[in-house]
Design a protein around this motif. Structure first.
Motif, mmCIF file in Angstrom:
data_model
loop_
_atom_site.group_PDB
_atom_site.id
_atom_site.type_symbol
_atom_site.label_atom_id
_atom_site.label_comp_id
_atom_site.label_asym_id
_atom_site.label_seq_id
_atom_site.Cartn_x
_atom_site.Cartn_y
_atom_site.Cartn_z
ATOM 1 N N ILE A 1 0.820 -1.450 -0.030
ATOM 2 C CA ILE A 1 0.104 -0.086 0.050
ATOM 3 C C ILE A 1 1.013 1.189 0.062
ATOM 4 O O ILE A 1 2.148 1.378 0.536
ATOM 5 C CB ILE A 1 -0.881 0.170 1.262
ATOM 6 C CG1 ILE A 1 -0.046 0.083 2.499
ATOM 7 C CG2 ILE A 1 -1.867 -1.057 1.333
ATOM 8 C CD1 ILE A 1 -1.178 0.450 3.654
ATOM 9 N N THR A 2 0.322 2.225 -0.626
ATOM 10 C CA THR A 2 1.072 3.507 -0.420
ATOM 11 C C THR A 2 0.130 4.504 0.341
ATOM 12 O O THR A 2 -1.112 4.745 0.143
ATOM 13 C CB THR A 2 1.138 4.092 -1.576
ATOM 14 O OG1 THR A 2 1.807 3.181 -2.329
ATOM 15 C CG2 THR A 2 1.801 5.461 -1.877
ATOM 16 N N LEU A 3 0.693 5.153 1.455
ATOM 17 C CA LEU A 3 0.122 6.017 2.250
ATOM 18 C C LEU A 3 0.733 7.585 2.378
ATOM 19 O O LEU A 3 1.808 7.506 1.960
ATOM 20 C CB LEU A 3 0.141 5.525 3.617
ATOM 21 C CG LEU A 3 -0.566 4.249 4.040
ATOM 22 C CD1 LEU A 3 -0.179 3.867 5.560
ATOM 23 C CD2 LEU A 3 -2.084 4.472 3.894
ATOM 24 N N PRO A 4 -0.106 8.313 2.403
ATOM 25 C CA PRO A 4 0.592 9.703 2.628
ATOM 26 C C PRO A 4 1.543 9.730 3.639
ATOM 27 O O PRO A 4 1.716 8.836 4.813
ATOM 28 C CB PRO A 4 -0.619 10.752 3.057
ATOM 29 C CG PRO A 4 -1.798 9.908 2.624
ATOM 30 C CD PRO A 4 -1.449 8.399 2.718
ATOM 31 N N VAL A 5 2.760 10.547 3.743
ATOM 32 C CA VAL A 5 3.807 10.537 4.576
ATOM 33 C C VAL A 5 3.125 10.497 6.047
ATOM 34 O O VAL A 5 3.682 9.908 6.828
ATOM 35 C CB VAL A 5 4.619 11.763 4.173
ATOM 36 C CG1 VAL A 5 5.911 11.715 5.297
ATOM 37 C CG2 VAL A 5 5.394 11.229 2.788
ATOM 38 N N ALA B 1 1.883 7.483 7.263
ATOM 39 C CA ALA B 1 2.797 6.488 7.407
ATOM 40 C C ALA B 1 3.770 6.885 8.685
ATOM 41 O O ALA B 1 3.848 5.789 9.439
ATOM 42 C CB ALA B 1 3.933 6.322 6.374
ATOM 43 N N ASN B 2 3.878 7.984 9.032
ATOM 44 C CA ASN B 2 4.766 8.529 10.154
ATOM 45 C C ASN B 2 4.100 8.010 11.397
ATOM 46 O O ASN B 2 4.376 7.790 12.435
ATOM 47 C CB ASN B 2 5.210 9.988 10.077
ATOM 48 C CG ASN B 2 6.194 10.242 9.110
ATOM 49 O OD1 ASN B 2 6.867 9.122 8.639
ATOM 50 N ND2 ASN B 2 6.349 11.507 8.903
ATOM 51 N N LEU B 3 2.718 8.426 11.274
ATOM 52 C CA LEU B 3 1.624 8.208 12.507
ATOM 53 C C LEU B 3 1.776 6.686 12.891
ATOM 54 O O LEU B 3 1.974 6.184 13.966
ATOM 55 C CB LEU B 3 -0.006 8.584 12.218
ATOM 56 C CG LEU B 3 -0.754 8.166 13.269
ATOM 57 C CD1 LEU B 3 -0.381 8.885 14.678
ATOM 58 C CD2 LEU B 3 -2.109 8.534 12.871
ATOM 59 N N LEU B 4 1.883 5.863 11.656
ATOM 60 C CA LEU B 4 1.644 4.351 12.079
ATOM 61 C C LEU B 4 2.982 3.755 12.637
ATOM 62 O O LEU B 4 3.017 3.051 13.750
ATOM 63 C CB LEU B 4 1.555 3.449 10.914
ATOM 64 C CG LEU B 4 0.211 3.479 10.079
ATOM 65 C CD1 LEU B 4 -0.081 2.914 8.685
ATOM 66 C CD2 LEU B 4 -0.997 2.849 11.111
ATOM 67 N N ALA C 1 2.400 -3.947 17.451
ATOM 68 C CA ALA C 1 3.461 -4.960 17.256
ATOM 69 C C ALA C 1 4.100 -4.654 16.127
ATOM 70 O O ALA C 1 5.385 -4.692 15.778
ATOM 71 C CB ALA C 1 3.127 -6.557 17.479
ATOM 72 N N SER C 2 3.335 -4.099 14.962
ATOM 73 C CA SER C 2 3.815 -4.007 13.803
ATOM 74 C C SER C 2 2.928 -2.768 12.872
ATOM 75 O O SER C 2 1.976 -2.764 13.359
ATOM 76 C CB SER C 2 4.243 -5.087 12.726
ATOM 77 O OG SER C 2 2.713 -5.873 12.630
ATOM 78 N N VAL C 3 3.409 -2.514 11.829
ATOM 79 C CA VAL C 3 2.587 -1.616 11.055
ATOM 80 C C VAL C 3 1.207 -2.496 10.699
ATOM 81 O O VAL C 3 0.278 -1.906 10.498
ATOM 82 C CB VAL C 3 3.328 -0.902 9.941
ATOM 83 C CG1 VAL C 3 2.489 -0.278 8.708
ATOM 84 C CG2 VAL C 3 4.482 0.059 10.311
ATOM 85 N N SER C 4 1.753 -3.727 10.137
ATOM 86 C CA SER C 4 0.452 -4.329 9.597
ATOM 87 C C SER C 4 -0.537 -4.720 10.727
ATOM 88 O O SER C 4 -1.715 -4.675 10.216
ATOM 89 C CB SER C 4 1.176 -5.858 9.362
ATOM 90 O OG SER C 4 1.968 -5.828 8.280
ATOM 91 N N SER C 5 -0.157 -4.839 12.064
ATOM 92 C CA SER C 5 -1.187 -4.753 13.128
ATOM 93 C C SER C 5 -2.061 -3.563 13.095
ATOM 94 O O SER C 5 -3.282 -3.919 13.495
ATOM 95 C CB SER C 5 -0.733 -5.544 14.416
ATOM 96 O OG SER C 5 0.178 -4.560 14.773
ATOM 97 N N ALA C 6 -1.326 -2.713 12.986
ATOM 98 C CA ALA C 6 -2.013 -1.270 13.111
ATOM 99 C C ALA C 6 -3.010 -1.139 11.876
ATOM 100 O O ALA C 6 -4.167 -0.620 12.211
ATOM 101 C CB ALA C 6 -1.035 0.016 12.898
ATOM 102 N N ILE C 7 -2.516 -1.475 10.623
ATOM 103 C CA ILE C 7 -3.489 -1.436 9.372
ATOM 104 C C ILE C 7 -4.722 -2.381 9.786
ATOM 105 O O ILE C 7 -5.853 -1.939 9.585
ATOM 106 C CB ILE C 7 -2.889 -1.730 8.200
ATOM 107 C CG1 ILE C 7 -1.488 -0.979 7.822
ATOM 108 C CG2 ILE C 7 -3.600 -1.928 7.294
ATOM 109 C CD1 ILE C 7 -1.933 0.402 7.454
ATOM 110 N N GLN C 8 -4.509 -3.546 10.284
ATOM 111 C CA GLN C 8 -5.507 -4.629 10.723
ATOM 112 C C GLN C 8 -6.377 -3.949 11.475
ATOM 113 O O GLN C 8 -7.648 -4.187 11.439
ATOM 114 C CB GLN C 8 -4.759 -5.926 11.084
ATOM 115 C CG GLN C 8 -4.050 -6.950 10.296
ATOM 116 C CD GLN C 8 -3.536 -7.702 10.776
ATOM 117 O OE1 GLN C 8 -3.551 -8.156 11.773
ATOM 118 N NE2 GLN C 8 -2.695 -8.443 9.917
ATOM 119 N N ASP C 9 -5.815 -3.434 12.673
ATOM 120 C CA ASP C 9 -6.792 -2.507 13.576
ATOM 121 C C ASP C 9 -7.635 -1.506 12.684
ATOM 122 O O ASP C 9 -9.016 -1.362 13.107
ATOM 123 C CB ASP C 9 -6.099 -1.993 14.669
ATOM 124 C CG ASP C 9 -7.248 -1.870 15.958
ATOM 125 O OD1 ASP C 9 -8.008 -2.570 16.058
ATOM 126 O OD2 ASP C 9 -6.570 -0.763 16.492
#
Length: 98
Positions: A11-15, A18-21, A31-39
């Motif tokens: 995926i591509t996110l605005p900077v 991405a910085n917030l994640l 635990a990871s950016v993936s888990s944040a996206i899943q949430d």
């Protein structure tokens, strides 16, 4: 614990997002950016369900009640012309506001 099937995405996110994640991961919130996206996706699903439930509730309560009342007393209804006239007035009032 059984493994949940997953699919890798790119995926591509605005900077700023991405910085917030990354900051949330570094702060230990995830635990990871993936888990944040899943949430985030779970929250979006919950929001969508809540919206669908609200519409369903509105249809069963307000719309059904209005339909039943109209069946009992058809004189409460408006003609197409009356509805269009009312909408035109609302539009005109909206344009004339400062």
């Amino acid at each position: 614990m059984p493994r949940i099937a997953s699919k890798q995405l790119s995926i591509t996110l605005p900077v700023e997002m991405a910085n917030l994640l990354q900051a949330k991961v570094e702060a230990g919130e995830y635990a990871s950016v993936s888990s944040a996206i899943q949430d985030a996706v779970r929250l979006a699903q919950a929001r969508d369900r809540a919206f669908e439930n609200a519409i369903e509730n509105w249809l069963h309560t307000e719309v059904a009640a209005a339909y039943d009342a109209l069946k009992v007393d058809p004189s409460r209804g408006l003609t197409t012309e009356q509805v269009l006239e009312s909408l035109a007035k609302v539009r005109k009032q909206g344009r004339s506001r400062p």
